[in-house]
Design a protein around this motif. Structure first.
Motif, short mmCIF file in Angstrom:
data_model
loop_
_atom_site.label_atom_id
_atom_site.label_comp_id
_atom_site.label_asym_id
_atom_site.label_seq_id
_atom_site.Cartn_x
_atom_site.Cartn_y
_atom_site.Cartn_z
N ASN A 108 0.82 -1.21 0.00
CA ASN A 108 0.00 0.00 0.00
C ASN A 108 0.85 1.26 0.00
OD1 ASN A 108 -2.78 -0.89 0.07
ND2 ASN A 108 -2.24 -1.78 2.07
N ASN A 109 0.69 2.04 -1.05
CA ASN A 109 1.31 3.38 -1.12
C ASN A 109 2.78 3.35 -0.69
OD1 ASN A 109 1.37 6.16 -1.53
ND2 ASN A 109 0.90 6.56 0.64
N LEU A 110 3.54 2.42 -1.24
CA LEU A 110 4.93 2.22 -0.81
C LEU A 110 5.87 3.26 -1.43
CD1 LEU A 110 6.88 0.30 0.77
CD2 LEU A 110 7.15 -0.97 -1.36
N HIS A 111 6.53 3.99 -0.55
CA HIS A 111 7.55 4.95 -0.98
C HIS A 111 8.89 4.48 -0.41
CE1 HIS A 111 4.93 8.42 -2.30
NE2 HIS A 111 4.04 7.63 -1.68
N ALA A 112 9.93 4.55 -1.22
CA ALA A 112 11.24 4.15 -0.69
C ALA A 112 12.33 5.00 -1.32
CB ALA A 112 11.50 2.68 -0.98
N THR A 113 13.38 5.24 -0.52
CA THR A 113 14.51 6.03 -1.02
C THR A 113 15.80 5.20 -0.96
OG1 THR A 113 15.00 6.89 1.18
CG2 THR A 113 13.52 8.20 -0.19
N VAL A 114 16.72 5.54 -1.86
CA VAL A 114 18.06 4.97 -1.83
C VAL A 114 19.01 6.16 -1.86
CG1 VAL A 114 19.71 3.46 -3.00
CG2 VAL A 114 17.26 2.99 -3.18
N ASP A 115 19.91 6.21 -0.88
CA ASP A 115 20.84 7.35 -0.76
C ASP A 115 20.09 8.68 -0.83
OD1 ASP A 115 23.06 5.76 -0.52
OD2 ASP A 115 23.38 5.64 -2.70
N GLY A 116 18.94 8.75 -0.24
CA GLY A 116 18.20 10.00 -0.18
C GLY A 116 17.32 10.29 -1.40
N ALA A 117 17.51 9.56 -2.48
CA ALA A 117 16.70 9.79 -3.68
C ALA A 117 15.47 8.89 -3.66
CB ALA A 117 17.53 9.52 -4.94
N GLU A 118 14.32 9.47 -3.90
CA GLU A 118 13.10 8.67 -3.87
C GLU A 118 12.98 7.86 -5.17
OE1 GLU A 118 9.05 10.49 -3.74
OE2 GLU A 118 8.83 9.21 -1.96
#
Lengths: 483, 248
Positions: B5-15
């Motif tokens: 559900n509505n998954l947001h994720a970042t890698v090294d600060g970048a979404e």
């Protein structure tokens, strides 16, 4: 390698990192603290030694007084106060035990706790064990069976009494008393150790093993081991070590001398797990050991395998002097340092004879804030026609604050000699750990798995039971090194 | 089985993931397609629990449990398996040892007894044979010196041995020749079952002609922009991603 998982849990359940950290309460007989000629006379008298033995000790002591501390190793520690150490500590016993039944049951319990039930071992044919507790050899199992084939396996004190001609001939012949400060101290004050003689043409019917333990407080352990393999004989010798957990540093300055005559082979394996000190670097053993083998005869072979996981400081270079033509020297090593441990270890391969060959495989693993140095000398003498050496030296780093250093010394005085040296340094990668954990393996088990893989070539050199033990140790030693 | 559900994720600060919604039921095979950099691999790493992939918003429920709360090895224990796009080499650790450690770790997590060595090896040999793998591979160090095809087969072997309930296949078809592709596809199909779900991440349609998905989703810039049946994969193959992405 499920063993590593098991062990880690076992250790966790014990609630401490060093599972051999307990001590045994026994009535001890000690010499007064400190070191002088009287102490040496006391030790010698205790052991009822012949005059020549005492003279040798005193000669060593007088020389020791003039020797500087070796300063070239990459290790740091405050100066040792040699007057603050007990040089003789022995479990009190009115008479020497004639059989295991007469040995203090508490002592036997101690060894059982360490995983070497001497009684059982005596019954189930397997490994013959000489157990050294602080300064004194307490039991040598399997004597009879060995006597049948003519193998002598006893404490060095007994050998001085019963086989003086062999001891006189070979003691100090490979590591002279003046060799280095630590070896010199050992020559002056050594209290016990093992003696092995394998007669001509005999293949020793079992693995021989010594188990060392430092129990008493402020005690130095100075054991001396002498192994002679006569022409065409073979022996495999195992050595294991532990010590209780104490805040003070304890000194261990041992000497091991091996002599292989024509066509003889000696395989010497060590799993060293002395107390390494705590996470802050408090306590732990100073392991200053001189081990050297002489391939005296043609086609003889000496192979050192070591797994060094313990000790606050390790200073150790098991070496081979390849004097006999076509003789072979091998050094297989795993050294693991964690927390604030320091290790400066390696080998020396001195090629003197023709067609001699040597092989060095060293695997160093550093974690925590530890520092580790591989130091290895390969010397090709002027007469070492067609001598060969192959050295492979791999370092693995875990974390950001540890160090690994490789210091090879190569000297060649013969144009036909060949020396190869390969070295690598790597890190346990995040990729590898993620791959393992994604398959369900916990992070610490994953580290143990990757490190065991890294060490495989060396682990394979160990006798079976020892290899299993060593694999477990790898896991335990690195606990807390990730995350 | 899996609810994102509505998954947001970042890698090294970048979404990288910007609100993914996806529901996968037991027995279903979903394919995620999309151009490079759309977030396909990131999605699989987030689900598997790789360090450095930070979830900033949203939730993932797996069989009623909060997946994101669990450390990586527990997710594996729960039945999440990721077939890596680039399987990792572990020098000196024999394949058999690695698999035994993994299988027993997962069994332990599930409260099942560990397999004894003989039983395990027998089972392993049989699975390797089904996959057409040379038994020699079992003795060699994990992925060390394996060819691309061998590595992918090895992933399939691990999947078969671990019997996961959710298989995440990250570009399992990349770097395979046609024979290897067929073999790997067969291995995937053999694993299809009413109790098991699969999320097949791929660049190209070709894998999906062998492993026919129930649903196809197009991922672009961290969002699912189109969903459809297996025919969508065919359409994408013919027209490219451009149209779908622009339409979004």
């Amino acid at each position: 390698m499920a063993a590593s998982v098991e062990t880690i849990e076992q250790v966790k359940s014990l609630g401490e990192r060093y599972k051999y950290g307990w001590s045994t309460d026994l009535e001890m007989e000690t010499a007064p603290k400190g070191l002088n000629e009287d102490i040496i006379r006391f030790i010698s008298a205790k052991k009822d030694e012949p005059e020549w033995m005492l003279e040798w000790r005193l000669k060593a002591f007088r020389h020791w007084l003039t020797m500087p501390e070796p300063g070239w190793a990459k290790v740091g520690f405050p100066p040792i106060d040699y007057q603050d150490v007990y040089y003789y500590a022995a479990p009190k016993q009115t008479e020497k035990p004639k059989s295991l039944d007469e040995v203090d049951p508490k002592l036997l319990e101690t060894y059982e706790k360490l995983g070497i039930p001497l009684k059982e071992q005596e019954m189930l044919a397997g490994v013959a064990v000489d157990a050294v507790f602080d300064s004194v050899s307490v039991a040598t199992t399997f004597k009879k069976k060995l006597e049948e084939v003519g193998v002598i396996f006893c404490s060095i004190s007994e050998a001085v009494q019963n086989h003086p001609e062999l001891v006189r001939k070979y003691l100090g012949s490979v590591v002279p008393y003046a060799d280095n400060k630590h070896a010199c101290l050992n020559a002056a004050v050594f209290t016990d150790g093992s003696f092995v003689y394998i007669p001509e043409g005999v293949r020793c019917p079992m693995e021989l093993s010594t188990y060392f333990r430092i129990n008493a407080e402020n005690t130095g352990q100075f054991e001396r081991t002498l192994i002679i393999a006569d022409k065409g004989s073979y022996v495999s010798y195992l050595e294991g070590c532990t010590a209780p957990q104490r805040d003070e540093n304890q000194l261990h300055a041992a000497v091991v001398e091996l002599v292989a005559l024509e066509d003889a082979e000696i395989k010497y394996s060590t799993v060293q797990n002395w107390f390494p000190g705590d996470e802050e670097g408090k306590g732990g053993i100073y392991n200053f050991v001189t081990k050297r083998g002489l391939c005296e005869g043609a086609r003889s072979k000496i192979s050192w395998t070591q797994v060094e996981t313990g000790s606050a400081i390790t200073w150790k270079y098991p070496s081979c002097i390849l004097k006999g033509d076509n003789s072979v020297g091998e050094f297989y090593s795993i050294a693991i340092t964690n927390n604030l441990q320091q290790a400066d270890t390696g080998t020396k391969m001195i090629h003197l004879g023709k067609n001699t060959s040597s092989r060095i495989i060293s695997k160093g693993i550093s974690a925590g804030r530890s520092n580790q140095t591989y130091r290895g000398l390969v010397r090709m003498g002027g007469k070492a026609e067609n001598a060969r050496n192959y050295t492979q030296c791999d370092s693995l780093l875990i974390g950001e604050r540890c160090g690994a250093h490789t210091v090879p010394y190569i000297e060649s005085k013969n144009r036909s000699a060949k020396v190869e040296h390969e070295a690598t340094t790597s890190r346990i990668s995040e990729d590898q750990l993620f791959y393992c954990t994604q398959r369900g393996i916990g992070e610490e088990e994953a580290v143990a798995l990757v490190v065991n893989g890294f060490c495989r070539e060396v682990l394979q050199q160990l006798p079976m039971e020892f290899a299993v033990e060593a694999q477990k140790l790898v896991g335990i030693s690195l606990e807390g090194s990730v995350g | 089985m899996l609810e994102i559900n509505n998954l947001h994720a970042t890698v090294d600060g970048a979404e990288i993931l910007k609100g993914i919604d996806l529901t996968i039921r037991a027995g279903e095979v979903h394919a995620i397609m999309g151009p490079n950099g759309s977030g396909k691999s990131t999605l699989s790493y987030v689900l598997a629990g790789r360090d450095g992939y930070e979830v900033t918003e949203g939730s993932v429920t797996f069989n009623g449990k909060d997946l994101l709360e669990m450390p990586t090895e527990e997710r594996a224990g729960e039945g999440v398996f990721l077939a890596f796009q680039y399987p990792v080499e572990i020098p000196g650790v024999p394949n058999t040892t690695f698999l035994k450690e993994a299988v027993n770790a997962v069994r332990k997590y599930r409260g099942e007894p560990e397999l004894d060595a003989m039983e395990f090896v027998k089972h392993l040999r049989a699975k390797a044979k089904e996959l057409g793998m040379n038994p020699e591979f079992l003795k060699r160090a994990v992925n060390a010196g394996f060819s691309g095809g061998e590595k992918k087969r090895n992933e399939m072997l691990q999947m078969a041995m671990l019997e996961p309930s959710l298989c995440l296949l990250d570009e399992t078809d990349s770097g395979l020749d046609i024979d290897a592709l067929k073999a790997v596809s067969e291995a995937i199909n053999a694993m299809r079952s009413p109790e098991r779900a699969m999320l097949v991440i791929t660049h190209y349609q070709r894998l999906l002609t062998y492993v026919v998905p129930d649903h196809v989703h197009v991922l672009s810039k961290g969002r699912i922009v189109r969903s459809g049946g297996p025919e969508l994969a065919q359409e994408l193959e013919e027209k490219g991603y451009g149209e779908s992405i622009e339409a979004a």
